[in-house]
Design a protein around this motif. Structure first.
Motif, PDB file in Angstrom:
ATOM      1  N   SER A   1      24.020  -0.136  16.091  1.00  0.00           N
ATOM      2  CA  SER A   1      24.690  -0.044  17.389  1.00  0.00           C
ATOM      3  C   SER A   1      23.755  -0.234  18.578  1.00  0.00           C
ATOM      4  N   ARG A   2      22.436  -0.214  18.344  1.00  0.00           N
ATOM      5  CA  ARG A   2      21.499  -0.354  19.468  1.00  0.00           C
ATOM      6  C   ARG A   2      20.146  -0.821  18.959  1.00  0.00           C
TER       7      ARG A   2
ATOM      8  N   ARG B   1      20.931  -3.642  16.541  1.00  0.00           N
ATOM      9  CA  ARG B   1      21.866  -4.470  17.307  1.00  0.00           C
ATOM     10  C   ARG B   1      21.434  -5.928  17.265  1.00  0.00           C
TER      11      ARG B   1
ATOM     12  N   TYR C   1      26.915   3.435  12.755  1.00  0.00           N
ATOM     13  CA  TYR C   1      26.449   4.160  13.935  1.00  0.00           C
ATOM     14  C   TYR C   1      26.484   5.638  13.588  1.00  0.00           C
TER      15      TYR C   1
ATOM     16  N   ASN D   1      27.325   7.200  18.516  1.00  0.00           N
ATOM     17  CA  ASN D   1      27.722   6.405  19.682  1.00  0.00           C
ATOM     18  C   ASN D   1      28.691   5.290  19.293  1.00  0.00           C
TER      19      ASN D   1
ATOM     20  N   SER E   1      31.086   3.923  21.061  1.00  0.00           N
ATOM     21  CA  SER E   1      31.337   2.905  22.090  1.00  0.00           C
ATOM     22  C   SER E   1      30.266   1.811  22.041  1.00  0.00           C
ATOM     23  N   ALA E   2      29.011   2.195  21.804  1.00  0.00           N
ATOM     24  CA  ALA E   2      27.945   1.193  21.675  1.00  0.00           C
ATOM     25  C   ALA E   2      28.190   0.321  20.452  1.00  0.00           C
TER      26      ALA E   2
ATOM     27  N   GLU F   1      30.830  -2.226  21.137  1.00  0.00           N
ATOM     28  CA  GLU F   1      30.306  -3.340  21.945  1.00  0.00           C
ATOM     29  C   GLU F   1      29.611  -4.377  21.065  1.00  0.00           C
ATOM     30  N   VAL F   2      28.880  -3.903  20.066  1.00  0.00           N
ATOM     31  CA  VAL F   2      28.209  -4.832  19.146  1.00  0.00           C
ATOM     32  C   VAL F   2      29.239  -5.609  18.334  1.00  0.00           C
TER      33      VAL F   2
ATOM     34  N   THR G   1      12.063  -0.279  22.763  1.00  0.00           N
ATOM     35  CA  THR G   1      13.454   0.162  22.645  1.00  0.00           C
ATOM     36  C   THR G   1      13.529   1.633  23.047  1.00  0.00           C
ATOM     37  N   GLU G   2      14.723   2.222  22.894  1.00  0.00           N
ATOM     38  CA  GLU G   2      14.889   3.658  23.171  1.00  0.00           C
ATOM     39  C   GLU G   2      14.356   4.518  22.030  1.00  0.00           C
TER      40      GLU G   2
END
Length: 253
Positions: free
Chosen positions: A13-14, A18, A35, A38, A40-41, A44-45, A193-194
């Motif tokens: 997801s990120r 991603r 995921y 998250n 919603s993330a 989006e993917v 990245t995060e």
């Protein structure tokens, strides 16, 4: 129903996951991402992948909790059979994970266990449960780290687990060879990245140190990794097996 290959990317997801998922879709693969929290993330993917004309599905998974794996694979099996008309998928990318930056002398047993559950025990048993659903001739790609080759302060627990993943991958390559399933490691260097609190994105002192130690002179970006995963899931990589491919711009050579 199409005959597209299907990739499962954990932690898709990120960040790196991603970019892996999107590059796999660009290469003509359908994708399932997982995921943790998250949604919603993840959605989006999925929408991004669908722009490339591929199908995508996001499923919830706690990759650190082995007890949840049976339920996850039941959901995956239902999706494959009911929406894809298949009983198998083709590529497993074990990417999900979190970072830990704590000195060796301050690392707690709880922190150690968290790293072990996510990065080693989770990968071991998720893969074990995935193999019956993996098609003959499939691919397993485990995401490791440059930190299993070189030592950067405050990463002992994380680095030790990734070293375990490197060894596990060679065993998978040998033991699953009768089904023509290959297993390889991709080991990113420092990526902005995060991950792990976003240190490689925001800690300018660390970024400067990494860039100075890297032949190509910069910190890595997620976009540096996804295409390598897509390549390893292509026919061109069929003879690569049991290998560790470090994708780090040449750090600490």
């Amino acid at each position: 129903m199409t005959n597209n290959k299907i990739a499962l990317v954990t932690g898709g997801s990120r960040g790196l996951g991603r970019d892996m998922a999107i590059n796999l879709a660009k290469n003509g693969n359908d994708v399932v991402i997982t995921y943790h929290t998250n949604k919603s993330a993840a959605d989006e993917v999925v929408a991004e992948i669908e722009k490339f004309g591929q199908t995508a599905k996001a499923l919830q998974l706690d990759s650190s909790d082995v007890k949840t794996f049976a339920g996850f694979f039941s959901d995956l099996k239902d999706y494959l059979e009911n929406e894809k008309g298949r009983e198998s998928f083709d590529f497993l990318i074990n990417n999900a994970g979190t970072g830990l930056y704590v000195p060796f002398l301050e690392t707690t047993e709880e922190q150690f266990d968290e790293m072990a559950n996510i990065h080693l025990k989770g990968v071991y048993f998720l893969t074990q449960k995935a193999v019956p659903l993996l098609a003959d001739g499939g691919r397993i790609i485990n995401i490791s780290s440059g930190l299993s080759r070189f030592s950067f302060p405050n990463s002992s627990a994380y680095g030790a687990m990734k070293g375990g993943v490197d060894v596990l991958t060679r065993y998978l390559a040998k033991e699953l060879a009768s089904r023509k399933i290959t297993a390889n490691v991709v080991a990113p260097g420092a990526i902005a990245t995060e991950f792990g609190g976003g240190e490689n994105k925001t800690n300018e002192q660390k970024r400067a140190a990494v860039a100075g130690a890297t032949a190509l002179g910069r910190v890595g970006e997620p976009e540096d990794i996804g295409g390598v995963i897509a390549f390893l899931c292509s026919e061109d990589s069929r003879w690569i097996n049991g290998q560790r491919l470090e994708v780090s711009g040449g750090i600490f050579l």
